[in-house]
Design an enzyme around this catalytic site. Structure first.
Site, PDB file in Angstrom:
ATOM      1  N   ASP A 123       0.795  -1.229   0.000  1.00  0.00           N
ATOM      2  CA  ASP A 123       0.000   0.000   0.000  1.00  0.00           C
ATOM      3  C   ASP A 123       0.830   1.284   0.000  1.00  0.00           C
ATOM      4  O   ASP A 123       1.441   1.665   1.009  1.00  0.00           O
ATOM      5  CB  ASP A 123      -0.956   0.011   1.217  1.00  0.00           C
ATOM      6  CG  ASP A 123      -2.174   0.882   0.974  1.00  0.00           C
ATOM      7  OD1 ASP A 123      -2.966   1.089   1.919  1.00  0.00           O
ATOM      8  OD2 ASP A 123      -2.351   1.362  -0.168  1.00  0.00           O
ATOM      9  N   LYS A 133      -8.533  14.229  -3.744  1.00  0.00           N
ATOM     10  CA  LYS A 133      -8.890  13.740  -2.404  1.00  0.00           C
ATOM     11  C   LYS A 133      -8.874  14.871  -1.400  1.00  0.00           C
ATOM     12  O   LYS A 133      -7.960  15.689  -1.408  1.00  0.00           O
ATOM     13  CB  LYS A 133      -7.882  12.674  -1.967  1.00  0.00           C
ATOM     14  CG  LYS A 133      -8.104  12.143  -0.574  1.00  0.00           C
ATOM     15  CD  LYS A 133      -7.053  11.142  -0.190  1.00  0.00           C
ATOM     16  CE  LYS A 133      -5.699  11.773  -0.051  1.00  0.00           C
ATOM     17  NZ  LYS A 133      -4.632  10.794   0.218  1.00  0.00           N
ATOM     18  N   LYS A 155       2.515   2.013   3.350  1.00  0.00           N
ATOM     19  CA  LYS A 155       1.792   2.232   4.612  1.00  0.00           C
ATOM     20  C   LYS A 155       1.998   1.094   5.601  1.00  0.00           C
ATOM     21  O   LYS A 155       2.125   1.293   6.797  1.00  0.00           O
ATOM     22  CB  LYS A 155       0.296   2.330   4.335  1.00  0.00           C
ATOM     23  CG  LYS A 155      -0.205   3.552   3.605  1.00  0.00           C
ATOM     24  CD  LYS A 155      -1.719   3.585   3.766  1.00  0.00           C
ATOM     25  CE  LYS A 155      -2.418   4.594   2.883  1.00  0.00           C
ATOM     26  NZ  LYS A 155      -2.377   4.273   1.464  1.00  0.00           N
TER      27      LYS A 155
END
Ligand SMILES: NC(=O)c1ccc[n+]([C@@H]2O[C@H](COP(=O)([O-])OP(=O)(O)OC[C@H]3O[C@@H](n4cnc5c(N)ncnc54)[C@H](O)[C@@H]3O)[C@@H](O)[C@H]2O)c1
Ligand SMILES: O=P([O-])([O-])O[C@@H]1[C@@H](O)[C@H](O)[C@@H](O)[C@H](O)[C@@H]1O
Length: 560
Positions: A323, A413, A485
């Site tokens: 991720d 975002k 991540k």
């Protein structure tokens, strides 16, 4: 010994961009250049730590460990195959490479922009080497060792959707139209290779995208086809290195259990018997490894099951994940480290964001969101564990992750975070932040860094026995953690997420490999009289006629 200069000699390829000559000359008796191979030695200092059984006191024994490195200084002809090429990240990453190769500029309301690689550590970060007597000296990361530019990468890939890359860019709404128009002739002719689609692994709302599929339902046949794709790509472009990188949709987690995927043989057998629980990303990872390609997981699902790691070891390839750490979580991995290091105690962290891209659409279903929630929530664990004063029971802050799908905002975002900390004398501090960005413009540079540092890692071997035997780094390439991540690490080793520690570890590794003393933030010279300098390293320098400086452990500075 003349200092070695390591010009970047990129293997000539159709896409190889002439690289700038290396600007760094390392003058040390502890490095030796032998053609295209750099030999270096590095004295690794660490503390052996043990609790005294009776007093409970922590016993600290400083130790030195003599490493040797052997590095091929010639970057290899490298191809990157993106799973999810037609997505926001995939089309953005490829489009930006083309724009940089051609030095494109384009207009927007804000004025004229020129292609760059901002957001890439390897291309836009610098490394502190020290004080030259008048100023602090920082050098570009890509001056430390010869590495590829993203512009050198040959890119191709797969997608379950058959839109060409021009259509994909329009759909993504990431680039300005004035850039898309320039990219159109370069991208319109690129169509992702057909892929595999197992509906149960991604959101049901993705089904209308699946129009570009490898026929049949045999996972074994799918594996064979993907292996053929990788092999043909490598042969067509005469590549030395291939990296397969998953930037397709987030999948639900797969079960991890005996008989399914705990060993390489179990997983291969599960594919052979068309096991339902084998995911598309499992198949891509197995295909990559069997073809000698390295595999990187840019999404949060648990693709790298034990059987895949075991297969990677058998086939001597690297795997990495999970991720991309691109926005809200990247900031968190720096901010929480700062707070805890300041002795302030985060008690609650609420990370909300909404976005309207296809990733957000896929994450709007619970099982896919759960994969993301796990990776986003785990990022503070190491920082909590680092401070028993603030967290005596090891219980971390309340940590809430919210992601909402709002189509209108597209790839832009909108992230809102609130950090509430306990501070001095019963006080509270609340930090709120708002962070708006095109998510894919943050993630695409990480795709380059993951690929470029994987390629560099392939060219490095180390010796722990004074140069008698050399070996590659562990098959789980945890040095990539800064870009991820939820870093996958070698079994039994700790996960580190604190951003600046990750940056320091990465830059110290490659400066050590280059034969450069690790930057010491101590900078004693600014408040003390610096003793005379001397070359340090192994007692037995790498070169025949090194200055007679038999440096023994007890003579090493700082240990006397
Ligand atoms: N900032 C970021 O964009 C960011 C950050 C961290 C992680 N990620 C992860 O990266 C991934 C891609 O993000 P995105 O914004 O590009 O998403 P996206 O939905 O725009 O792109 C994903 C692409 O994968 C394709 N796809 C789905 N299943 C496939 C399969 N089995 N084989 C081949 N292609 C397949 C889809 O058709 C789509 O084109 C997601 O998992 C996302 O969670 C993105
Ligand atoms: O990196 P980050 O900004 O914390 O995390 C992001 C999430 O906030 C976003 O909702 C998701 O769509 C992206 O894939 C990415 O994972």
């Amino acid at each position: 010994m003349p200092p070695h200069s390591s010009p970047i000699v990129c293997q000539k390829s159709k896409n190889c961009v002439e690289a700038k000559p290396q600007a760094l000359l390392v003058d040390s008796p502890f490095t030796r250049r032998d053609g295209d191979t750099l030999h270096s030695s590095y004295t690794y200092r660490r503390n052996a730590l043990a609790r005294d059984a009776t007093t409970g006191a922590l016993k600290v024994t400083p130790q030195v460990h003599d490493f040797r490195f052997r590095t091929n200084l010639k970057p290899s002809r490298t191809g990157v195959m993106l799973v999810g090429l037609g997505g926001n990240n995939g089309s953005t990453a490829l489009g930006a490479i083309i724009a940089n190769r051609h030095g494109m500029s384009w207009r927007s309301r804000d004025g004229t922009h020129t292609a760059n690689y901002f957001g890439s550590v390897t291309q836009a970060a610098t490394v502190h080497l020290g004080w030259d007597g008048s100023e602090q000296v920082y050098v570009p990361f890509n001056d430390i060792l010869p590495i590829l530019s993203p512009s050198d990468l040959v890119v191709d890939g797969w997608d379950i959707n058959g839109a060409n890359l021009y259509e994909a860019m329009l759909r993504s709404k990431v680039f300005e139209p004035t850039l898309i128009d320039q990219l159109r002739p370069h991208m319109e002719g690129i169509v992702p290779k057909p892929s595999i689609y197992y509906p149960d692994f991604i959101a049901s709302n993705q089904s209308d995208r699946a129009n570009n599929l490898i026929p049949g339902s045999s996972k074994s046949a799918h594996l064979t086809r993907i292996r053929d794709d990788i092999r043909e790509f490598k042969q067509k472009h005469e590549l030395d290195t291939v990296i397969v990188l998953w930037t397709a949709n987030t999948e639900r987690f797969t079960e991890v259990r005996a008989g399914l995927n705990m060993t390489a043989d179990e997983l291969l057998a599960a594919i052979e018997r068309n096991e339902e629980e084998v995911s598309p990303s499992n198949v891509f990872a197995v295909a990559s490894i069997l073809e000698g390609a390295h595999y990187i997981n840019g999404s949060p699902q648990n693709t790298l099951v034990p059987g895949i790691v075991q297969l990677a070891k058998k086939k001597n390839v690297f795997v990495g994940g999970d991720d991309f750490k691109s926005g809200q979580t990247k900031i968190k991995s720096a901010l929480v480290d700062f707070l805890v290091s300041s002795g302030l105690k985060p008690e609650s962290i609420v990370s909300y964001n909404h976005l309207g891209n296809n990733d957000g659409k896929n994450l709007s279903e619970q099982r896919q969101f759960r994969s993301k929630e796990i990776s986003k929530a785990s990022v503070v664990d190491d920082m909590v564990a680092a401070n028993h004063i603030l967290y005596p029971d090891g219980k971390g802050p309340d940590h809430c992750i919210v992601i909402k799908y709002v189509p209108f905002v597209g790839d832009s975002k909108r992230a809102m975070d609130e950090y509430t900390c306990s501070i001095f004398m019963g006080g509270k501090q609340t930090i709120s932040m708002h962070n708006t960005c095109e998510d894919s413009l943050l993630a695409s540079p990480l795709i380059y860094d993951l690929a470029i540092l994987t390629e560099l890692s392939v060219r490095i071997q180390y010796s722990s026995d004074g140069g008698m035997t050399y070996q590659p780094f562990h098959e789980v390439l945890s040095l990539l953690s800064i870009f991820l991540k939820a870093p996958v690490v070698p079994e039994g080793t700790p996960v580190g997420n604190a951003f600046m520690r990750q940056f320091s570890a990465l830059t110290k590794l490659f400066t050590a490999v280059a034969g450069i003393s690790s930057d010491s933030d101590l900078q004693l010279e600014f408040f003390s009289k610096l003793p005379a300098g001397k070359a340090i390293g192994l007692a037995s320098p790498l070169v025949a006629k090194a200055p007679v400086q038999t440096v023994t452990d007890d003579a090493l500075p700082g240990l006397v």
